[in-house]
Enzyme design. Structure first.
Site, PDB file in Angstrom:
ATOM      1  N   ARG A 206       0.850  -1.185  -0.016  1.00 46.87           N
ATOM      2  CA  ARG A 206       0.077   0.012   0.169  1.00 46.87           C
ATOM      3  C   ARG A 206       0.926   1.056   0.126  1.00 46.87           C
ATOM      4  O   ARG A 206       1.950   1.207   0.691  1.00 46.87           O
ATOM      5  CB  ARG A 206      -0.947   0.009   1.144  1.00 46.87           C
ATOM      6  CG  ARG A 206      -2.198  -1.018   1.183  1.00 46.87           C
ATOM      7  CD  ARG A 206      -3.075  -0.696   0.034  1.00 46.87           C
ATOM      8  NE  ARG A 206      -4.304  -1.638  -0.092  1.00 46.87           N
ATOM      9  CZ  ARG A 206      -4.264  -2.688  -0.700  1.00 46.87           C
ATOM     10  NH1 ARG A 206      -3.365  -2.846  -1.774  1.00 46.87           N
ATOM     11  NH2 ARG A 206      -5.260  -3.722  -0.849  1.00 46.87           N
ATOM     12  N   ASP A 230       4.490   0.192  -7.065  1.00 47.58           N
ATOM     13  CA  ASP A 230       3.607  -0.152  -7.786  1.00 47.58           C
ATOM     14  C   ASP A 230       2.211   0.382  -7.061  1.00 47.58           C
ATOM     15  O   ASP A 230       0.961   0.248  -7.660  1.00 47.58           O
ATOM     16  CB  ASP A 230       3.238  -1.601  -7.821  1.00 47.58           C
ATOM     17  CG  ASP A 230       1.960  -2.107  -8.643  1.00 47.58           C
ATOM     18  OD1 ASP A 230       2.035  -1.781  -9.772  1.00 47.58           O
ATOM     19  OD2 ASP A 230       1.217  -2.989  -8.578  1.00 47.58           O
ATOM     20  N   GLU A 235      -3.871   7.547  -5.549  1.00 43.25           N
ATOM     21  CA  GLU A 235      -4.165   6.862  -6.777  1.00 43.25           C
ATOM     22  C   GLU A 235      -5.630   7.390  -7.380  1.00 43.25           C
ATOM     23  O   GLU A 235      -6.628   7.277  -6.793  1.00 43.25           O
ATOM     24  CB  GLU A 235      -4.478   5.427  -6.531  1.00 43.25           C
ATOM     25  CG  GLU A 235      -2.924   4.705  -5.744  1.00 43.25           C
ATOM     26  CD  GLU A 235      -2.830   3.257  -5.602  1.00 43.25           C
ATOM     27  OE1 GLU A 235      -3.759   2.743  -6.382  1.00 43.25           O
ATOM     28  OE2 GLU A 235      -2.053   2.772  -5.445  1.00 43.25           O
ATOM     29  N   HIS A 253       0.003   0.259 -10.207  1.00 40.44           N
ATOM     30  CA  HIS A 253      -0.813  -0.611  -9.437  1.00 40.44           C
ATOM     31  C   HIS A 253      -1.265  -1.847 -10.205  1.00 40.44           C
ATOM     32  O   HIS A 253      -2.336  -2.058 -10.188  1.00 40.44           O
ATOM     33  CB  HIS A 253      -2.036   0.030  -8.744  1.00 40.44           C
ATOM     34  CG  HIS A 253      -2.540  -0.805  -7.399  1.00 40.44           C
ATOM     35  ND1 HIS A 253      -3.032  -0.077  -6.271  1.00 40.44           N
ATOM     36  CD2 HIS A 253      -2.301  -1.917  -6.845  1.00 40.44           C
ATOM     37  CE1 HIS A 253      -3.154  -0.687  -5.316  1.00 40.44           C
ATOM     38  NE2 HIS A 253      -2.884  -2.161  -5.656  1.00 40.44           N
ATOM     39  N   ALA A 256      -1.641  -7.084  -9.573  1.00 42.78           N
ATOM     40  CA  ALA A 256      -2.328  -8.092  -9.728  1.00 42.78           C
ATOM     41  C   ALA A 256      -3.126  -8.443 -11.063  1.00 42.78           C
ATOM     42  O   ALA A 256      -4.105  -9.211 -11.220  1.00 42.78           O
ATOM     43  CB  ALA A 256      -3.605  -8.043  -8.644  1.00 42.78           C
TER      44      ALA A 256
END
Length: 278
Positions: A206, A230, A235, A253, A256
């Site tokens: 985070r 990342d 954001e 980000h 995933a």
């Protein structure tokens, strides 16, 4: 379904006020938002973390909050590994130099052999353990800090240390802790001062786990040699001074972001919602 790009809770409540169940990803669901919900019984986060939901407020309303804690372990570990090797081998920095017609090895010195360096994992949850398995052959030593992990005996090759001791011996520090009061800005000026000169910082957890102003200052002083990020305090990311630093490699980000992970979390979210209360 809320139109894309709406994250303000005051706008979101117009769509969600009478929902029985909510699926949320990036939007911050604060107490005023939760208090305005009329029928909601469950919020399913399209994510591993729970930090975007005011959990005490949700519990006070009788709303269950669920997440999917294991859908992208391989992806985020791989992404952290990519940032680690990028920082150590200065891939992004070297590319930038080359595009400026600066074919000059002296501008990337010093560069050290990975196999003679120490990797520090802050947090030793699922992703950090996966990363450990992938990166163990690259490093002389792996140390970890995680006061909540009780399975140290299963990892005899990992040295579990206090935070200060782990920071002091590391050449690369990779952050893998959830966001909570104890981890907010866990790397700030005082912690950077304890690190080796030339350390690399990787954050795929985070954004607010690392004090961005302190990280920029450490990069400017040379205390931090390179950083791979990342995740960000805000954001979409907006800290141009940090993110445009020549020794910072940034990705938006996407840890995933694989087809397989997104299929899995979608299926699990459907199961959570449809099976709730059964």
């Amino acid at each position: 379904i809320v139109p894309g790009g709406i994250f303000d809770p005051r706008e979101l409540i117009k769509y969600a006020h009478d929902a029985d169940a909510i699926v949320a990803q990036f939007a911050k669901l604060d107490k005023p938002f939760l208090d305005a919900l009329e029928h909601c019984r469950i919020i399913a986060r399209y994510s591993i973390g729970m930090d975007t939901v005011d959990l005490p407020a949700a519990h006070a309303k009788g709303i269950q909050v669920a997440n999917v804690p294991d859908y992208c372990i391989h992806e985020v570990a791989n992404h952290a590994a990519a940032h680690i090797l990028n920082a150590l081998r200065q891939i992004t920095h070297s590319r930038d130099l080359l595009l400026r017609n600066e074919f000059d090895f002296s501008k990337i010195r010093p560069m050290h052999r990975c196999e003679e360096q120490t990797l520090c994992l802050l947090g030793f949850g699922h992703i950090a353990r996966e990363l450990y398995g992938k990166m163990k052959p690259f490093f002389a030593k792996v140390v970890a800090f995680d006061p909540y992990f009780s399975g140290q005996a299963a990892y005899p090759d990992v040295e579990f240390l206090s935070l200060d001791d782990a920071l002091a011996c590391a050449d690369v520090i990779s952050v893998h802790v959830p966001l909570m009061p104890a981890t907010a800005k866990m790397l700030s000026d005082a912690q950077f001062a304890k690190m080796k000169d030339g350390v690399c910082i990787i954050n795929t957890s985070r954004g607010t786990n690392v004090d961005e102003a302190a990280l920029l200052a450490a990069l400017e002083s040379g205390k931090v040699r390179a950083a791979g990020l990342d995740v960000y305090a805000d954001e979409p990311a907006s800290n141009s001074a940090l993110y445009s630093h020549p020794m910072v490699s940034c990705t938006p980000h996407i840890g995933a972001a694989t087809v397989e992970a997104q299929k899995r979390i979608g299926a699990e979210i459907v199961d959570i919602i449809t099976n709730f209360g059964k």
